[in-house]
Design an enzyme around this catalytic site. Structure first.
Site, PDB file in Angstrom:
ATOM      1  N   TYR A  67      -2.218  -1.388  10.917  1.00  0.00           N
ATOM      2  CA  TYR A  67      -2.445  -1.875   9.549  1.00  0.00           C
ATOM      3  C   TYR A  67      -1.272  -1.477   8.646  1.00  0.00           C
ATOM      4  O   TYR A  67      -0.696  -2.315   7.942  1.00  0.00           O
ATOM      5  CB  TYR A  67      -3.767  -1.311   8.985  1.00  0.00           C
ATOM      6  CG  TYR A  67      -3.815  -1.371   7.483  1.00  0.00           C
ATOM      7  CD1 TYR A  67      -4.076  -2.562   6.828  1.00  0.00           C
ATOM      8  CD2 TYR A  67      -3.544  -0.232   6.714  1.00  0.00           C
ATOM      9  CE1 TYR A  67      -4.071  -2.624   5.445  1.00  0.00           C
ATOM     10  CE2 TYR A  67      -3.540  -0.280   5.337  1.00  0.00           C
ATOM     11  CZ  TYR A  67      -3.799  -1.480   4.702  1.00  0.00           C
ATOM     12  OH  TYR A  67      -3.774  -1.531   3.335  1.00  0.00           O
ATOM     13  N   SER A  74       0.841  -1.205   0.000  1.00  0.00           N
ATOM     14  CA  SER A  74       0.000   0.000   0.000  1.00  0.00           C
ATOM     15  C   SER A  74       0.864   1.239   0.000  1.00  0.00           C
ATOM     16  O   SER A  74       1.970   1.252   0.558  1.00  0.00           O
ATOM     17  CB  SER A  74      -0.866  -0.023   1.257  1.00  0.00           C
ATOM     18  OG  SER A  74      -1.459   1.227   1.481  1.00  0.00           O
ATOM     19  N   LYS A 105       1.991  -3.692   6.560  1.00  0.00           N
ATOM     20  CA  LYS A 105       2.444  -3.632   5.163  1.00  0.00           C
ATOM     21  C   LYS A 105       3.960  -3.375   5.113  1.00  0.00           C
ATOM     22  O   LYS A 105       4.672  -3.996   4.313  1.00  0.00           O
ATOM     23  CB  LYS A 105       1.691  -2.541   4.392  1.00  0.00           C
ATOM     24  CG  LYS A 105       0.211  -2.841   4.212  1.00  0.00           C
ATOM     25  CD  LYS A 105      -0.024  -4.128   3.422  1.00  0.00           C
ATOM     26  CE  LYS A 105      -1.476  -4.534   3.359  1.00  0.00           C
ATOM     27  NZ  LYS A 105      -1.720  -5.877   2.848  1.00  0.00           N
TER      28      LYS A 105
END
Ligand code: UD1
Length: 343
Positions: free
Chosen positions: A152, A127, A156
Site C-alpha cells: 500500500y 500519505s 503511494k
C-alpha cells in the site's frame, strides 16, 4: 458557469467530505466510483447537506475504455481529485498484486485520459506513509522518503513518481500530491463519515465501535515505545479540515498559482498525539469510557510521526481548525447515527 471537478472515489470517506466542501465553494462535482468500499446513497447524503446531488457514474477507472468514454463526454472538466484506491495496509501485504494493479493501474489510466482530453489539473491522495519512520520530527516535505513498509505504502510512493514523470513529459498536466497524516472524525451533520467494512483497522473507528459496545475491547498495540508515555504518536486531523485543503489545492491549479508542475504538501495539525491521549480525548469529548487493553505491537507500525504543515499553511493558506476533542465528538455522533439507522 460553475467549474466542473471530477472526484474519483467521491463516495468514500475523504472523497465525500471533499465533495461537500467543493459544492459549498460553488463547484460542480462529478463522481466516479466503483462502490468497492462505499455506498451509492452517499450522494443523497451529500444532497441533504448541500442541497445539490452530485452526478455519480458507477464504474471502475481501471477499465480504460469506460474512463476514456467518460472523458470524451466530459471534456469540460477543470481538474481531477483522485481518491479512488485501496487503503488497507495489512490487506496489501496479503494481496500485493491487487494493490499495485488497482492503485497504479487506475492512476495510469487517469493520467492517460487527462492527457488525451487536455485536462490540466490533478490532486492526488498521498500519505505520510511515504516518510516511513522519519529520523527527525516533525517531518517536512524535504524529509527523505524511506522504503515503504507495505505494498500500500509503495503504491503511494510510486504513484507520486508516476505523477512527477508525467508532469515533466506532458506540459499540459500540473499536479499536487497531498500527504495526509491521520484523518479522523465525520461531518458535523453526521450524514457522512467513515464506514469501515468488517473489523476496523484504524484507531478511531475501533474506539467508536468499542464505545458503542460492538467490540469488547480496543487492543492498543504496545506501550513500550520510545515516546513520553510509551504509546505510538500520530498527527490526527479532522476530515473536514482535510477536505477543505483539497478545495484550496484545486483552486491553486485552476488559477495557475502553483509554483512548479508537481507540488507536495503535508496535511496535518503539527501536533503529535499518543494513542493513550487519543483515547482520553475521546472519553473527555463524549463522556463515554473506552475499554482497552495493551497488547503486542502491530508489525510495521511506525513509532512516532507528526507533520510540519508550515508549507501548506504558507502556500495554500490552509490550516486545521478543529481540535482533537471536536473531531472525536463528530466520530462518536456518526457512529451512533449509523447504528441507530441500522437498528
Ligand atoms: C495506517 C497506515 C498508513 C495509512 C493509514 C490508512 C501503517 C504504518 N500506516 O496509519 O500508511 O495511510 O493507515 O488507513 O500501517 N492502533 C491501536 N489499536 C487499533 C488500531 C490502531 O493501538 O486497533 C494504534 C496504532 O498502533 C497506531 C495508531 O493507533 O499507533 C493509529 O493507527 P491507524 O489508525 O491504523 O493509523 P496508522 O497506522 O497511522
Amino acid at each position: 458557469m460553475k467549474k466542473k471537478i471530477l472526484v474519483t472515489g467521491g463516495t468514500g470517506y475523504i472523497g465525500s467530505h471533499t465533495a461537500v466542501e467543493l459544492i459549498g465553494d460553488g463547484f460542480e462535482v462529478v463522481i466516479i466510483d466503483n462502490l468497492h468500499n462505499s455506498e451509492a446513497d452517499v450522494v443523497d447524503r451529500i444532497h441533504q447537506i448541500t442541497g445539490v446531488k452530485p452526478h455519480l457514474e458507477i464504474f471502475d477507472i481501471c477499465n480504460k475504455e469506460s474512463l476514456d468514454s467518460f472523458f470524451t463526454a466530459n471534456k469540460d472538466i477543470s481538474a481531477v481529485i483522485h481518491f479512488a484506491a485501496y487503503k488497507a495496509v495489512g490487506e496489501s501485504v496479503r494481496k500485493p498484486l491487487e494493490y499495485y494493479q488497482n492503485n497504479l493501474g487506475s492512476l495510469i489510466n487517469l493520467l492517460g485520459a487527462m492527457k488525451e482530453a487536455g485536462i490540466p489539473g490533478l490532486v492526488f491522495s498521498s500519505s505520510c506513509t511515504v516518510y516511513g519512520q522519519p529520523e527527525e520530527l516533525p517531518v517536512n516535505e524535504q524529509s527523505p522518503l524511506q522504503p515503504a513498509e507495505s505494498p500500500y505504502g509503495n503504491t503511494k510512493q510510486i504513484g507520486e513518481q508516476i505523477i512527477r514523470d508525467t508532469t515533466r513529459a506532458v506540459s499540459t498536466i500540473k499536479a499536487i500530491a497531498l500527504r495526509y497524516f491521520n484523518p479522523i472524525g465525520a461531518h458535523p451533520s453526521a450524514l457522512i463519515g467513515e464506514l469501515p467494512r468488517g473489523v476496523p483497522e484504524n484507531l478511531v473507528p475501533y474506539i467508536t465501535q468499542t464505545a458503542y459496545g460492538l467490540r469488547d475491547e480496543l487492543k492498543v498495540f504496545g506501550d513500550d515505545f520510545n515516546t513520553p508515555d510509551g504509546y505510538c504518536i500520530r498527527d490526527y486531523l479532522h476530515v473536514v479540515d482535510l477536505a477543505k485543503a483539497h478545495v484550496v489545492a484545486v483552486k491553486r491549479l485552476i488559477e495557475g498559482k502553483n509554483k512548479s508542475d508537481f507540488e507536495m504538501f503535508n496535511l496535518g495539525t503539527g501536533i503529535g498525539v499518543s494513542v493513550l491521549e487519543a483515547i482520553k480525548s475521546f472519553e473527555r469529548a463524549t463522556g463515554v469510557k473506552v475499554n482497552y487493553k495493551v497488547t503486542d505491537r502491530r508489525p510495521g507500525d511506525i513509532e512516532k510521526i507528526w507533520a510540519d504543515p508550515s508549507l501548506a499553511n504558507r502556500e495554500l493558506g490552509w490550516k486545521t481548525l478543529s481540535s482533537l476533542d471536536e473531531a472525536m465528538l463528530t466520530a462518536w455522533n456518526w457512529e451512533k447515527k449509523i447504528r441507530s439507522n441500522k437498528g
